[in-house]
Design a protein around this motif. Structure first.
Motif, PDB file in Angstrom:
ATOM      1  N   TYR A 169      -7.716  12.760  -1.784  1.00 46.13           N
ATOM      2  CA  TYR A 169      -7.303  13.770  -2.548  1.00 46.13           C
ATOM      3  C   TYR A 169      -8.267  13.621  -3.864  1.00 46.13           C
ATOM      4  O   TYR A 169      -8.675  12.705  -4.181  1.00 46.13           O
ATOM      5  CB  TYR A 169      -6.014  13.936  -2.826  1.00 46.13           C
ATOM      6  CG  TYR A 169      -5.403  12.637  -3.699  1.00 46.13           C
ATOM      7  CD1 TYR A 169      -5.371  12.702  -5.120  1.00 46.13           C
ATOM      8  CD2 TYR A 169      -4.906  11.550  -3.132  1.00 46.13           C
ATOM      9  CE1 TYR A 169      -4.932  11.690  -5.858  1.00 46.13           C
ATOM     10  CE2 TYR A 169      -4.423  10.639  -4.182  1.00 46.13           C
ATOM     11  CZ  TYR A 169      -4.606  10.565  -5.189  1.00 46.13           C
ATOM     12  OH  TYR A 169      -4.214   9.592  -6.083  1.00 46.13           O
ATOM     13  N   PHE A 170      -8.181  14.918  -4.610  1.00 47.40           N
ATOM     14  CA  PHE A 170      -8.770  14.776  -5.805  1.00 47.40           C
ATOM     15  C   PHE A 170      -7.948  15.696  -6.784  1.00 47.40           C
ATOM     16  O   PHE A 170      -7.112  16.430  -6.439  1.00 47.40           O
ATOM     17  CB  PHE A 170     -10.251  15.233  -5.884  1.00 47.40           C
ATOM     18  CG  PHE A 170     -10.459  16.690  -5.599  1.00 47.40           C
ATOM     19  CD1 PHE A 170     -10.441  17.546  -6.789  1.00 47.40           C
ATOM     20  CD2 PHE A 170     -10.478  17.173  -4.547  1.00 47.40           C
ATOM     21  CE1 PHE A 170     -10.485  18.973  -6.643  1.00 47.40           C
ATOM     22  CE2 PHE A 170     -10.519  18.770  -3.882  1.00 47.40           C
ATOM     23  CZ  PHE A 170     -10.730  19.571  -5.141  1.00 47.40           C
ATOM     24  N   GLU A 171      -7.910  15.377  -7.977  1.00 45.98           N
ATOM     25  CA  GLU A 171      -7.105  15.916  -9.114  1.00 45.98           C
ATOM     26  C   GLU A 171      -8.070  16.022 -10.292  1.00 45.98           C
ATOM     27  O   GLU A 171      -8.923  15.188 -10.610  1.00 45.98           O
ATOM     28  CB  GLU A 171      -5.979  15.203  -9.710  1.00 45.98           C
ATOM     29  CG  GLU A 171      -6.023  14.031 -10.008  1.00 45.98           C
ATOM     30  CD  GLU A 171      -4.783  13.303 -10.396  1.00 45.98           C
ATOM     31  OE1 GLU A 171      -3.838  14.073 -10.744  1.00 45.98           O
ATOM     32  OE2 GLU A 171      -4.601  12.019 -10.511  1.00 45.98           O
ATOM     33  N   ASP A 172      -7.847  17.279 -10.862  1.00 47.21           N
ATOM     34  CA  ASP A 172      -8.698  17.761 -12.351  1.00 47.21           C
ATOM     35  C   ASP A 172      -7.758  17.024 -13.528  1.00 47.21           C
ATOM     36  O   ASP A 172      -6.740  17.341 -13.566  1.00 47.21           O
ATOM     37  CB  ASP A 172      -8.875  18.857 -12.445  1.00 47.21           C
ATOM     38  CG  ASP A 172      -9.792  19.611 -11.503  1.00 47.21           C
ATOM     39  OD1 ASP A 172     -10.617  18.803 -10.698  1.00 47.21           O
ATOM     40  OD2 ASP A 172      -9.552  20.835 -10.917  1.00 47.21           O
ATOM     41  N   GLN A 173      -8.634  15.843 -14.293  1.00 50.47           N
ATOM     42  CA  GLN A 173      -7.930  15.573 -15.440  1.00 50.47           C
ATOM     43  C   GLN A 173      -8.838  15.863 -16.752  1.00 50.47           C
ATOM     44  O   GLN A 173      -9.853  15.873 -16.810  1.00 50.47           O
ATOM     45  CB  GLN A 173      -8.028  13.963 -15.221  1.00 50.47           C
ATOM     46  CG  GLN A 173      -7.007  13.485 -14.331  1.00 50.47           C
ATOM     47  CD  GLN A 173      -6.828  12.045 -14.235  1.00 50.47           C
ATOM     48  OE1 GLN A 173      -7.495  11.317 -15.056  1.00 50.47           O
ATOM     49  NE2 GLN A 173      -6.055  11.416 -13.371  1.00 50.47           N
ATOM     50  N   ILE A 174      -8.136  16.275 -17.564  1.00 50.23           N
ATOM     51  CA  ILE A 174      -8.608  16.884 -18.779  1.00 50.23           C
ATOM     52  C   ILE A 174      -8.739  15.651 -19.795  1.00 50.23           C
ATOM     53  O   ILE A 174      -7.994  15.167 -19.920  1.00 50.23           O
ATOM     54  CB  ILE A 174      -7.843  18.123 -19.415  1.00 50.23           C
ATOM     55  CG1 ILE A 174      -8.029  19.392 -18.596  1.00 50.23           C
ATOM     56  CG2 ILE A 174      -8.381  18.367 -20.798  1.00 50.23           C
ATOM     57  CD1 ILE A 174      -7.061  20.266 -18.976  1.00 50.23           C
ATOM     58  N   GLN A 175      -9.928  15.533 -20.345  1.00 55.67           N
ATOM     59  CA  GLN A 175     -10.072  14.552 -21.422  1.00 55.67           C
ATOM     60  C   GLN A 175     -10.617  14.846 -22.600  1.00 55.67           C
ATOM     61  O   GLN A 175     -11.577  15.892 -22.560  1.00 55.67           O
ATOM     62  CB  GLN A 175     -11.214  13.222 -20.786  1.00 55.67           C
ATOM     63  CG  GLN A 175     -10.513  12.642 -19.534  1.00 55.67           C
ATOM     64  CD  GLN A 175     -11.360  11.316 -19.320  1.00 55.67           C
ATOM     65  OE1 GLN A 175     -12.593  11.108 -19.701  1.00 55.67           O
ATOM     66  NE2 GLN A 175     -10.813  10.491 -18.456  1.00 55.67           N
ATOM     67  N   LYS A 188     -13.000  19.461 -24.915  1.00 56.26           N
ATOM     68  CA  LYS A 188     -12.453  18.935 -23.768  1.00 56.26           C
ATOM     69  C   LYS A 188     -13.438  19.177 -22.658  1.00 56.26           C
ATOM     70  O   LYS A 188     -14.198  19.759 -22.339  1.00 56.26           O
ATOM     71  CB  LYS A 188     -11.223  19.826 -23.441  1.00 56.26           C
ATOM     72  CG  LYS A 188     -10.203  19.760 -24.540  1.00 56.26           C
ATOM     73  CD  LYS A 188      -9.136  20.736 -24.161  1.00 56.26           C
ATOM     74  CE  LYS A 188      -8.097  20.810 -25.108  1.00 56.26           C
ATOM     75  NZ  LYS A 188      -6.865  21.743 -24.988  1.00 56.26           N
ATOM     76  N   THR A 189     -13.302  17.787 -21.651  1.00 51.66           N
ATOM     77  CA  THR A 189     -13.925  17.914 -20.603  1.00 51.66           C
ATOM     78  C   THR A 189     -13.129  17.567 -19.268  1.00 51.66           C
ATOM     79  O   THR A 189     -12.147  16.993 -19.655  1.00 51.66           O
ATOM     80  CB  THR A 189     -15.220  16.587 -20.337  1.00 51.66           C
ATOM     81  OG1 THR A 189     -14.515  15.498 -20.725  1.00 51.66           O
ATOM     82  CG2 THR A 189     -16.234  17.077 -21.679  1.00 51.66           C
ATOM     83  N   THR A 190     -13.372  18.296 -18.165  1.00 50.23           N
ATOM     84  CA  THR A 190     -12.693  18.390 -17.074  1.00 50.23           C
ATOM     85  C   THR A 190     -13.094  17.179 -16.021  1.00 50.23           C
ATOM     86  O   THR A 190     -14.330  17.675 -15.604  1.00 50.23           O
ATOM     87  CB  THR A 190     -12.071  19.568 -16.338  1.00 50.23           C
ATOM     88  OG1 THR A 190     -11.605  20.155 -17.338  1.00 50.23           O
ATOM     89  CG2 THR A 190     -11.360  19.465 -14.856  1.00 50.23           C
ATOM     90  N   LEU A 191     -12.530  16.127 -15.554  1.00 52.00           N
ATOM     91  CA  LEU A 191     -13.047  15.173 -14.778  1.00 52.00           C
ATOM     92  C   LEU A 191     -12.390  15.396 -13.395  1.00 52.00           C
ATOM     93  O   LEU A 191     -11.241  15.949 -13.136  1.00 52.00           O
ATOM     94  CB  LEU A 191     -13.042  13.699 -15.239  1.00 52.00           C
ATOM     95  CG  LEU A 191     -13.541  13.281 -16.490  1.00 52.00           C
ATOM     96  CD1 LEU A 191     -13.261  11.955 -16.927  1.00 52.00           C
ATOM     97  CD2 LEU A 191     -15.242  13.346 -16.395  1.00 52.00           C
ATOM     98  N   LYS A 192     -13.222  15.279 -12.349  1.00 54.84           N
ATOM     99  CA  LYS A 192     -12.732  15.426 -10.833  1.00 54.84           C
ATOM    100  C   LYS A 192     -12.317  13.885 -10.460  1.00 54.84           C
ATOM    101  O   LYS A 192     -13.234  12.851 -10.039  1.00 54.84           O
ATOM    102  CB  LYS A 192     -13.662  15.767 -10.063  1.00 54.84           C
ATOM    103  CG  LYS A 192     -13.146  16.217  -8.420  1.00 54.84           C
ATOM    104  CD  LYS A 192     -14.442  17.161  -7.837  1.00 54.84           C
ATOM    105  CE  LYS A 192     -13.784  17.355  -6.514  1.00 54.84           C
ATOM    106  NZ  LYS A 192     -14.811  18.321  -5.738  1.00 54.84           N
ATOM    107  N   VAL A 193     -11.060  13.346 -10.362  1.00 57.59           N
ATOM    108  CA  VAL A 193     -10.668  12.132 -10.008  1.00 57.59           C
ATOM    109  C   VAL A 193     -10.268  11.989  -8.632  1.00 57.59           C
ATOM    110  O   VAL A 193      -9.578  12.882  -8.422  1.00 57.59           O
ATOM    111  CB  VAL A 193      -9.555  11.640 -11.222  1.00 57.59           C
ATOM    112  CG1 VAL A 193      -9.117  10.188 -10.717  1.00 57.59           C
ATOM    113  CG2 VAL A 193     -10.025  11.732 -12.437  1.00 57.59           C
TER     114      VAL A 193
END
Length: 335
Positions: A169-175, A188-193
């Motif tokens: 799976y993947f989830e979007d995490q905002i950093q 802010k940037t969105t990473l696909k974890v």
């Protein structure tokens, strides 16, 4: 599973959820073929939510007839549905929820189906079936890389149990981008974890007294939420008697459940004198309470969406709805 680009009609219809989980996830959903085994109170809520999500097809497998009790708790039925096949009677209202989804009714008994029947689906959702059939389906699913989730509602108690095998799976995490600021505030940037969860076979989760299953690992396991033992007791009652506990046999059924619970406590080395799971709990596990069906139906449908789209972290592997506090608990068993 082959994903095709969404048509203009689909893109417009699913615009809101595309904004929520993205076009890629929606295309995966649009390619998914779902089997729903039994469409009673809980099943109708699951069907509603997955139809609205925009799957490709839904096959409803249920050999039951509509009773007055079923009609009262299933919003997909009408007053004219009595004594007719429930799988066919839900079709009109179900199709109205999403005309773009192909819906099929199958009135055969789930236990009569050949293994090849189950192999054509992306995910199987099962409610109200005995453990021997569930384990048979789970074995088929594992051999063909098909996701499986099951669940039930007993009064104000409900649960779901998943086997998504090796699920990525993947989830979007905002950093936040350090202390650097823009005119609109902190950048802010969105990473696909990405991540992976390994689910156990269901025969390592559903272990009952007086069976040939190996319970050695279970006996060594940590102390877990006692609602798990309530789940096992209710499932084992259905395995033994071929039905759910009934108000019309309330006194006898409570005695049977007390005996089953005692056997389960012995198997799992639970001290009944210290347990918070007292016999009083059996007074509130009769029937399918509609609001609980709505809550659990939403949870299971959300897990279906996660399993198919591979977006967001799914539950690993049990969800328990507390019949007293009305909140949800997650539990991992068999790992």
């Amino acid at each position: 599973m082959s994903e095709k680009p969404l048509s203009a009609v689909e893109a417009e219809l699913y615009d809101r959820q595309i904004r929520l989980w993205g076009i890629e996830s929606q295309e995966k959903l649009r390619a998914a073929n779902v089997l729903l085994i039994n469409i009673r109170g809980l099943g109708s809520e699951i069907a509603k939510n997955i139809l609205l999500s925009g799957i490709n097809s839904l096959t409803i497998l249920d050999d039951g007839l509509v009773t007055e009790e079923e009609r009262r708790k299933n919003f997909l039925l009408t007053k004219d549905s009595l004594d007719r096949k429930i799988a066919k009677e839900v079709l009109v209202k179900a199709q109205a929820l999403n005309p773009l989804v192909k819906i099929t009714a199958d009135t055969d008994a789930p236990s009569s189906k050949d293994p090849t029947f189950f192999e054509k689906f992306t995910i199987i959702v099962a409610t109200g079936i005995k453990t021997d059939l569930l384990l048979k389906i789970d074995k088929i699913c594992r051999s063909k890389d098909i996701k499986l989730i099951c669940g039930d509602v007993f009064g104000t108690f409900g649960y779901s149990l998943s086997d998504f095998q090796t699920h990525d799976y993947f989830e979007d995490q905002i950093q936040l981008a350090g202390k650097k600021r823009s005119h609109d505030g902190v950048e802010k940037t969105t990473l696909k974890v990405q991540g992976v969860i390994n689910y156990p076979d269901l025969n390592k989760v559903l272990i009952f007294p007086n069976t040939k299953q190996n319970a050695a690992s279970v006996k060594k396991s940590r102390r877990r939420n006692e609602l798990f033992f309530l789940m096992l007791a209710l499932i084992e009652f259905r395995n033994k008697y071929g039905r759910n506990p009934s108000v019309s046999h309330k006194a006898d059924d409570i005695k049977a459940l007390q005996s089953i619970k005692e056997d389960i406590f012995n198997l799992y080395h639970v001290d009944g004198t210290k347990s918070k799971l007292t016999d009083d709990i059996f007074d509130i596990i009769f029937g399918e309470v509609v609001p609980v069906c709505a809550v659990l139906g939403g949870v299971i449908a959300q897990e279906v969406i996660k399993a198919v789209s591979h977006k967001e972290v799914p539950i690993n592997n049990i969800f328990l709805f507390d019949p007293i506090t009305y909140d949800g608990k997650e539990e991992t068993v068999g790992v």
